[in-house]
Structure formats: structure tokens, C-alpha cells
Design a protein around this motif. Structure first.
Motif, short mmCIF file in Angstrom:
data_model
loop_
_atom_site.label_atom_id
_atom_site.label_comp_id
_atom_site.label_asym_id
_atom_site.label_seq_id
_atom_site.Cartn_x
_atom_site.Cartn_y
_atom_site.Cartn_z
N TYR A 210 0.82 -1.21 0.00
CA TYR A 210 0.00 0.00 0.00
C TYR A 210 0.86 1.27 0.00
CZ TYR A 210 -3.78 -3.16 1.36
OH TYR A 210 -4.69 -4.18 1.40
N SER A 211 2.14 1.15 0.33
CA SER A 211 3.02 2.31 0.46
C SER A 211 3.73 2.61 -0.85
CB SER A 211 4.07 2.07 1.55
OG SER A 211 3.43 1.85 2.79
N PRO A 212 3.90 3.89 -1.21
CA PRO A 212 4.56 4.27 -2.46
C PRO A 212 6.08 4.16 -2.34
CG PRO A 212 3.94 6.22 -1.25
CD PRO A 212 3.39 5.06 -0.46
N PRO A 213 6.78 4.26 -3.46
CA PRO A 213 8.25 4.11 -3.42
C PRO A 213 8.95 5.07 -2.47
CG PRO A 213 7.44 4.09 -5.68
CD PRO A 213 6.28 4.44 -4.82
N PRO A 222 1.80 14.52 1.56
CA PRO A 222 0.40 14.12 1.38
C PRO A 222 0.19 13.11 0.25
CG PRO A 222 0.53 16.47 1.79
CD PRO A 222 1.95 15.99 1.64
N LYS A 223 1.10 13.06 -0.71
CA LYS A 223 0.90 12.17 -1.85
C LYS A 223 1.14 10.70 -1.51
CE LYS A 223 1.36 15.53 -5.51
NZ LYS A 223 1.90 15.81 -6.85
N VAL A 224 1.75 10.40 -0.34
CA VAL A 224 1.86 8.99 0.05
C VAL A 224 0.47 8.47 0.42
CG1 VAL A 224 4.21 9.37 0.88
CG2 VAL A 224 2.33 9.32 2.52
N ASP A 225 -0.37 9.33 0.98
CA ASP A 225 -1.74 8.91 1.30
C ASP A 225 -2.57 8.72 0.05
OD1 ASP A 225 -1.24 8.92 4.01
OD2 ASP A 225 -2.07 10.93 4.36
N ILE A 226 -2.31 9.54 -0.98
CA ILE A 226 -3.05 9.40 -2.24
C ILE A 226 -2.70 8.06 -2.89
CG2 ILE A 226 -3.25 10.30 -4.59
CD1 ILE A 226 -3.00 13.12 -3.36
N TYR A 227 -1.42 7.69 -2.87
CA TYR A 227 -1.00 6.40 -3.41
C TYR A 227 -1.66 5.26 -2.65
CZ TYR A 227 2.09 2.66 -5.11
OH TYR A 227 2.58 1.51 -5.68
N ALA A 228 -1.59 5.32 -1.33
CA ALA A 228 -2.17 4.24 -0.51
C ALA A 228 -3.67 4.14 -0.71
CB ALA A 228 -1.84 4.49 0.97
#
Length: 633
Positions: A210-213, A222-228
């Protein structure tokens, strides 16, 4: 109950004792254990390597107040590590305490006892999405996934807009998303959420798949939450758990190919959220939500179940958004220029974005608000139980002027010829200049005026709580007067020179607008405060006898009646070929206006007394459960 005895699992319950149950063996707390002489453990909700989450109740209340108690146990005896644990818990508590959103649990208390730290939170009824997924044979309906996605974007936008620094959740996944019985999402477990300080790196925290690179590199935005969120939506849409697949390979598993029910538009949204490079994702959760909203309206029509016309449906109607106010909503909302305005029992008028469900501002009065706002030249006008008519700027929410009466105002304002007409419990109908707030005239009716006046042809029609119904001119002179047998709270409607209104005497009246002569009446089983809706040759009205009635205006015949599970205080509205009306049973009903057959109903958690409004095929309705709902029709 607290029986006053020492409980063997928790020998010393003092905050200052530094002792806790099971400190030596890290065992779970048993039912009956009391923490802080206040919280009694009822059962275990969940457990992990670091502790457990318990269902408990608070002994300080006479009624049973349910709470969730999250426990984290230090795995070592080092006092420094235990201090770090306690500080981390305090940080989590303060993060959640700084937030106010219906999809975030409220925090009540936190404390540390020896090697155990406890966070006392709002108890959320429901199940997390991971448990729901485990028990499902098929996949979630597309409309449901879209609705949850919109709600999750809303709560992420709230977190990311936190001041002075954004709050990054950093672990969006199905197990951290609770689904309540009314299908709303609540984000739980803020254990690794943190305020983002730009330019700083941290350790990699999150969940593989679920986690981004960038999160693997210890970077957070904030974009890590969008990826997840994209990974979560892919999981919900396809049933494929990303933890079982190689990282960052979602492009090899397009959602539409796996589940043809997924629209290509939704697949594109998921793919954008899952872009490898953060700069290629949605710029914000708000932007992602804006892209989902049109899809929600399309899905509501495309994926709605169908049934024979004689079989009513309770299929899921998923809100586009839900906004939680601080107290009961008994009023009807008003709409102007993209904003929904609603008054509540917390004394505030809220200005909420019609498309996003986000708060623009709120204006505080000194009394509850049940008056429906009206609009004139960039101003909002409404009454309050603080005895005042308020004029507020639409843009800023700042007061322009207030006008005092000698009683509470339950009536809603009517605006005509640059003047405001409104009733008061002081027995008067007040006429006030909209620009200055200065009185033009007031008419003494002899009893509280709670109906909303109807203005037409230089006359004003309204009823009072003694059952008197008046027609007066713009100078306050009585043109005619007629009587019902009990109070008239119902507001009048007019068609073809005939006035229609209901009364607590159980009658629905048709009155000649010129003379005041009673043309006919229709008897219901109980009284009404509902305002009639007139459409074509039919009148529709609700009653305390639990029915919605459809009457033929020419023949006076009852065409149909529909029974709800409680009295009708709401007023019906007709939109296209459907009738919409709320009930004290908590449902908003959609009926076929010609036949009275139920098409669908949506259940809230409280009585509905206000009237729905429909703007751009979205229905807005408030409930005594404190929530304002935006429902696709």
C-alpha cells in the motif's frame, strides 16, 4: 458497574501509581478491569504484538457511554524506551484531539500506567474493510467503492489541510478503515500519522503493497496517502491484496480487466493515484475527490438495482458526502451560488460547499436555528430562537445587521419588494427592509406565528398558533381572515387563486385566495405541520398519522397514501416524476409521485424534520443525528 472492590488484574488504579495490570507478563486485560477508576473493560476488540484494543464503558456517566481503549505495551524494561512510548502516545492523542471530522474518532483521554499506554476514543460501531473483504464471496458494488473513495478523499483533505503543518496518515489500508452500519467510513489507528515538516526525512513506516516508493526511502508527503488510497481502491475493486503481489506492479493488473464492472473512468483515477512518481499523481486529495464526484452521479444511475414497480427497494443509496455538525439539524437547508446553508441546534448557521461537503464558515447566534435561510443581494436572512432576524454576508459569514423581536423565531423569511416578511412567537408578522434592517410595519395576529408567510399580489398570507389564517396587505390591513380548529404551523401554498395549508386539527384546507371562503377540506387521521407541495393537479402533504397523502385538487379525492414508520414533520417536494419526503422514523423516502410506490429510502441515524432540497440532481437533507447528507438521486 464499579462495585468498589479491588480487581485482581489491576491492583492499583491510581494515575500516579505507575502500576498496571499484567505489567510483568503483558497479558491482555480481563473484562471487569477498571482503568483510572473510570474505564471498565468489557471485551477485546482486536489484538496485536504491541497490545490490544478494548471495548469499555465510562463509569462517570449515569448512562452507558461506550468507548474504545487502545493499549500499547512497551516490549522492554528500559525506562527511556518507556518514556519514548509515552511521548509517542501523547503525540498521537494530541494529533487526533486537534481534528474535528465525522470520519475521525473523537479522543476523550490518554494516560500511561507503567509499561502500558492507553488512548480512550470514541467507540465506532461497525467492521473494518479487511474483515469485510475476508468474508465476502464476490466484490463490492462499484457505486459503493466510489462513495467510500469520495469520503476517504474528504477526510484526507481535512488531514492534509491541518495547520500549521499537514498531517500525513501514512498507512491507508482496508484494516484502518471502519465501515459503520449506515455505510460511512471512519479512519482509525493514527499510531503512525505525523505532522509533516517539509524537507525532513524519517524512517520507513507503512504497509508493504500500500506504500509508495518514496515511503520506503523514509520520505513523507500528502501524496503517500493518495498512493495508498489508490492501492486500497484497487484492492476493493478487484479483490487482489497488494501485499501478495510484487511492489509497484499495479500497472500489470488493470482494475477493469480484472473486474469488468469497474468503469474505465474509475480505473484511470486509480492509476493516476498509483503513479510511481509522486509528481504524476493527483496534486491533492481534494483534486482526486473532484474527479470522483461526477463518476458518483453517473454510477448512481448506472448501477442502481431495478425491481418491478410493485416491489419497493431498500438498496444502498450512498451519500456523495456527509457533513457532521455539532448538534441536531431540525431545519431545512437553503442553497445559493454553490453553497448549502443550514441552521442547527448548536446555534450556528453553516455554509458548506454543495459539491465538496466542506465548511466555508459558520455564523453563531444565541439560540437554536430551525428557520430556513433566504437570500437577497449577497445576503442571507434567517431567524433564531434568540428572538432575532439575522442578516449575514454570503461571502464572509459576517453579520450585516440583526433585527430584534420579542419572541423566538421559528418562521422562515419570505423576501419580496426588497423587504423581509417573517413571523415571531411574539405574535407578530414583521416586515423589515432587507438593506437596512429597519422595520416597515408589524402586524399583531394575537398568537405565535411559526408558518412561513406567502407573498403575492401585494398581500401576505400566513397562519398562527391559535388557528387563525390571515390575508393582509402591505400596510398591515386585514383583507380577510378565516379559522382552523387548531394551530397552523404548515406554510401556505397557492395555485390558480386557491390557498392550500394544513392544520393540527387534522384537516387539509383549500381556501379562495380573494375572499377567504373555504372551498373544501380533507380530513387526515391526525394533525399536520407539513407544508403541502402542489404539482400539476395534485397536492402532497405529510401528517402526524405517519402517512404521506396525494390528493386530486379538483375532485378532492385521495389518490394514494403511503405509510411510514413514524409521524411526518417534514414537507414533501416533487422533482420530475418523484416525490421526496423525510420522516421522524429517520428515513428519506423517494416515491413515485403518480402511484405512491416506494422507489428507495435512505436511513439516517435520527429523525428527519426538515424538508429536502434538490440541486443538480443531488438531494440535501439534515437529520437529528447531527449530519447533513448529500444524496444522489
Amino acid at each position: 458497574m464499579n462495585d468498589g472492590k479491588e480487581h485482581p488484574h489491576f491492583p492499583d488504579r491510581s494515575r500516579n501509581s505507575g502500576q498496571s495490570a499484567g505489567e510483568d507478563d503483558h497479558q491482555q486485560l480481563k473484562p471487569g478491569v477498571i482503568l483510572e477508576e473510570r474505564y471498565i473493560i468489557d471485551s477485546v476488540l482486536g489484538k496485536g504484538g504491541m497490545g490490544a484494543v478494548y471495548h469499555a464503558h465510562d463509569l462517570r456517566f449515569n448512562v452507558t457511554k461506550h468507548v474504545a481503549v487502545k493499549e500499547v505495551i512497551s516490549q522492554g524494561t528500559d525506562s527511556t524506551l518507556q518514556k519514548i512510548l509515552a511521548n509517542n502516545f501523547a503525540r498521537e492523542a494530541n494529533i487526533i484531539a486537534s481534528l474535528n471530522h465525522h470520519a475521525i474518532p473523537k479522543i476523550y483521554d490518554y494516560f500511561t500506567l507503567g509499561s502500558r499506554s492507553y488512548l480512550v476514543m470514541e467507540f465506532i460501531q461497525g467492521k473494518n474493510l479487511e474483515k469485510i473483504l475476508e468474508k465476502m464471496d464476490g466484490l463490492f458494488p462499484v457505486q459503493q467503492v466510489i462513495s467510500w473513495a469520495i469520503d476517504l478523499c474528504g477526510v484526507l483533505d481535512h488531514l492534509h489541510a491541518h495547520k500549521p503543518d499537514p498531517i500525513i496518515f501514512r498507512d491507508i489500508k482496508p484494516s484502518n478503515i471502519m465501515i459503520t452500519p449506515d455505510q460511512r467510513v471512519v479512519l482509525v489507528d493514527f499510531g503512525i500519522a505525523k505532522e509533516m515538516q517539509l524537507g525532513k526525512k524519517g524512517t520507513m513506516i507503512g504497509t508493504e503493497g500500500y506504500s509508495p516508493p518514496e515511503q520506503y526511502r523514509g520520505e513523507s508527503s500528502p501524496k503517500v496517502d493518495i498512493y495508498a488510497l489508490g492501492a486500497t481502491l484497487h484492492h476493493l475493486s478487484t479483490g487482489i491484496d497488494p501485499r501478495d503481489e510484487p511492489p509497484f506492479t499495479f500497472d500489470e493488473r488493470p482494475a477493469h480487466k480484472i473486474n469488468p464492472e469497474v468503469p474505465l473512468e474509475l480505473e484511470k483515477i486509480i492509476c493516476t493515484a498509483l503513479e510511481y512518481n509522486a509528481e504524476d499523481r493527483f496534486p491533492s486529495a481534494s483534486a482526486m475527490r473532484e474527479t470522483l464526484l461526477p463518476l458518483a452521479r453517473t454510477a448512481a444511475n448506472t448501477y442502481r438495482p431495478h425491481a418491478p414497480s410493485d416491489v419497493h427497494q431498500d438498496f444502498a443509496i450512498n451519500p456523495i458526502w456527509v457533513y457532521e455538525c455539532e448538534d441536531e439539524i431540525r431545519a431545512t437547508a437553503g442553497y445559493s451560488d454553490g453553497m448549502i446553508y443550514i441552521g442547527t441546534y448548536d446555534n450556528n448557521l453553516y455554509a458548506i460547499s454543495a459539491s465538496l461537503g466542506t465548511l466555508a464558515w459558520k455564523y453563531s447566534t444565541d439560540g437554536s436555528i430551525v428557520s430556513t435561510p433566504n437570500f437577497h443581494e449577497n445576503g442571507i436572512y434567517f431567524g433564531s430562537e434568540d428572538h432575532r432576524l439575522h442578516a449575514v454576508s454570503e461571502r464572509t459569514g459576517r453579520v450585516m445587521w440583526t433585527y430584534y423581536t420579542d419572541g423566538s423565531i421559528w418562521s422562515s423569511p419570505t423576501i419580496s419588494e426588497d423587504h423581509i416578511f417573517i413571523g415571531s412567537d411574539d405574535g407578530h408578522l414583521h416586515t423589515v427592509n432587507a438593506g437596512s434592517g429597519r422595520p416597515a410595519f408589524k402586524f399583531n395576529s394575537g398568537a405565535p406565528v411559526r408558518s412561513t408567510p406567502l407573498v403575492g399580489d401585494n398581500v401576505i398570507y400566513f397562519g398562527n398558533q391559535h388557528g387563525d389564517f390571515f390575508c393582509i396587505d402591505f400596510r398591515g390591513n386585514v383583507k380577510w381572515r378565516t379559522n382552523a380548529n387548531k394551530a397552523i404551523t404548515s406554510s401556505p401554498a397557492i395555485l390558480n387563486e386557491v390557498i392550500y395549508f394544513g392544520s393540527l386539527d387534522g384537516l387539509f384546507y383549500a381556501i379562495d385566495a380573494k375572499s377567504g371562503w373555504k372551498l373544501w377540506d380533507f380530513r387526515m387521521e391526525r394533525g399536520t405541520i407539513s407544508t403541502p407541495a402542489i404539482s400539476g393537479k395534485y397536492a402532497f402533504i405529510g401528517s402526524a398519522d405517519q402517512h404521506i397523502y396525494c390528493l386530486d385538487l379538483q375532485s378532492r379525492r385521495r389518490i394514494w397514501q403511503f405509510k411510514t414508520d413514524h409521524q411526518i414533520s417534514s414537507s414533501p417536494i416533487v422533482h420530475e416524476d418523484a416525490l421526496y419526503c423525510g420522516s421522524v422514523d429517520g428515513n428519506i423516502y423517494c416515491l413515485d409521485s403518480q402511484t405512491g410506490k416506494l422507489r428507495w429510502r435512505y436511513k439516517t441515524s435520527g429523525a428527519i424534520t426538515g424538508t429536502p432540497i434538490i440541486i443538480d440532481n443531488v438531494l440535501y437533507i439534515g437529520s437529528i443525528d447531527k449530519n447533513l447528507y448529500a444524496l444522489p438521486i
